[in-house]
Design an enzyme around this catalytic site. Sequence first.
Site: not given
Ligand SMILES: C[C@](O)(CO)[C@H](O)COP(=O)(O)OP(=O)(O)OC[C@H]1O[C@@H](n2ccc(N)nc2=O)[C@H](O)[C@@H]1O
Ligand SMILES: Nc1ncnc2c1ncn2[C@@H]1O[C@H](COP(=O)(O)OP(=O)(O)OP(=O)(O)O)[C@@H](O)[C@H]1O
Length: 271
Positions: A93-94, A96-100, A8, A133
């Site tokens: 960590g991009a 892009l919500g990949g893990g979610s 996303k 996400d």
């Molecule tokens: C930045 C976004 O990706 C926008 O879509 C989301 O708000 C983050 O979604 P996400 O990566 O699924 O985040 P989560 O894994 O739920 O939370 C990771 C950490 O980000 C912080 N976090 C997350 C979501 C939020 N609304 N407020 C926060 O402060 C919290 O410290 C949490 O422990």
């Molecule tokens: N299947 C998976 N794919 C990617 N990361 C994963 C997965 N399972 C666990 N993780 C952990 O979750 C962390 C965040 O993954 P994700 O890709 O959802 O975040 P993101 O790309 O930062 O997206 P966003 O910030 O939008 O949530 C990664 O750094 C990794 O340590």
Amino acid sequence: MLIFPNAKINLGLQITEKLSNGYHAINSCLYPIPLKDALEFVPAKKKTAFNSSGSSIPSDGKDNLVIRAYKLLKKDFHLPELNIHLHKNIPTGAGLGGGSSDAAFMLKALSDYYQLFLDDSFLESYAAQLGSDCPFFIQNKPALASGTGTELEPCNVNLSGYHLVLIHPGLHISTKEAYAGTTPKEPEHQLKEILEKADISTWRETLVNDFEESIFKKQPILAEIKAELYEQGAIYAAMSGSGSSLFGIYKEQPPIIKAFSQKFFYRTMSL
Ligand SMILES: C[C@](O)(CO)[C@H](O)COP(=O)(O)OP(=O)(O)OC[C@H]1O[C@@H](n2ccc(N)nc2=O)[C@H](O)[C@@H]1O
Ligand SMILES: Nc1ncnc2c1ncn2[C@@H]1O[C@H](COP(=O)(O)OP(=O)(O)OP(=O)(O)O)[C@@H](O)[C@H]1O
């Protein structure tokens, strides 16, 4: 069963309040894009096994989100052991919500494959336990996210026909640290109005990702990439989520920006 979890991007991201539980209240439109992982599982004779290929997944000390999704359903429904393979295409960590997405698609696939007949709101309640996400990817349609990002309502924005350039410069940004660096504030514009009523040509002035100010100070390359996306004719360009991916939206197929395509993760796609 073989499924293709998509990524996303965030169209606007307003951080409006720091909540007592340490999370932040946000308004953001989550929009699905056709950049996908591949996820396959089959019943296993022995204990559940998980392996992955493709781009690396930095360990965060917890189970992979796919396994966490499986364990969440297995706890409440009698599910057999599985052999699971995840092929990563979506950078982690991009922003892009990949893990979610992987986790949400696993919940949907298990419900279908084992005929649990769980409806979307039920699956969204499980997804919310896996990450902010995650619930979005259950229905996987453009949605306005509010609260901590798990409260969703449909967003009537349609980018079909546009082209997207997506650049990930390989900076892994911790979402937690990204939020910690922001200053919550009342939004100047209503996100729903901008996205559903205003012309896309006005988004550059009004559709803001509140993470950009603090993150661009630490990583100026991100501001340079965003500026170049506009230089190359983007109607709108921004960082996605908490970064570090940047995207540009174009009316026509844009030229390849060689300065970036030769050294960064670089994709162009039709929406
Ligand atoms: C930045 C976004 O990706 C926008 O879509 C989301 O708000 C983050 O979604 P996400 O990566 O699924 O985040 P989560 O894994 O739920 O939370 C990771 C950490 O980000 C912080 N976090 C997350 C979501 C939020 N609304 N407020 C926060 O402060 C919290 O410290 C949490 O422990
Ligand atoms: N299947 C998976 N794919 C990617 N990361 C994963 C997965 N399972 C666990 N993780 C952990 O979750 C962390 C965040 O993954 P994700 O890709 O959802 O975040 P993101 O790309 O930062 O997206 P966003 O910030 O939008 O949530 C990664 O750094 C990794 O340590």
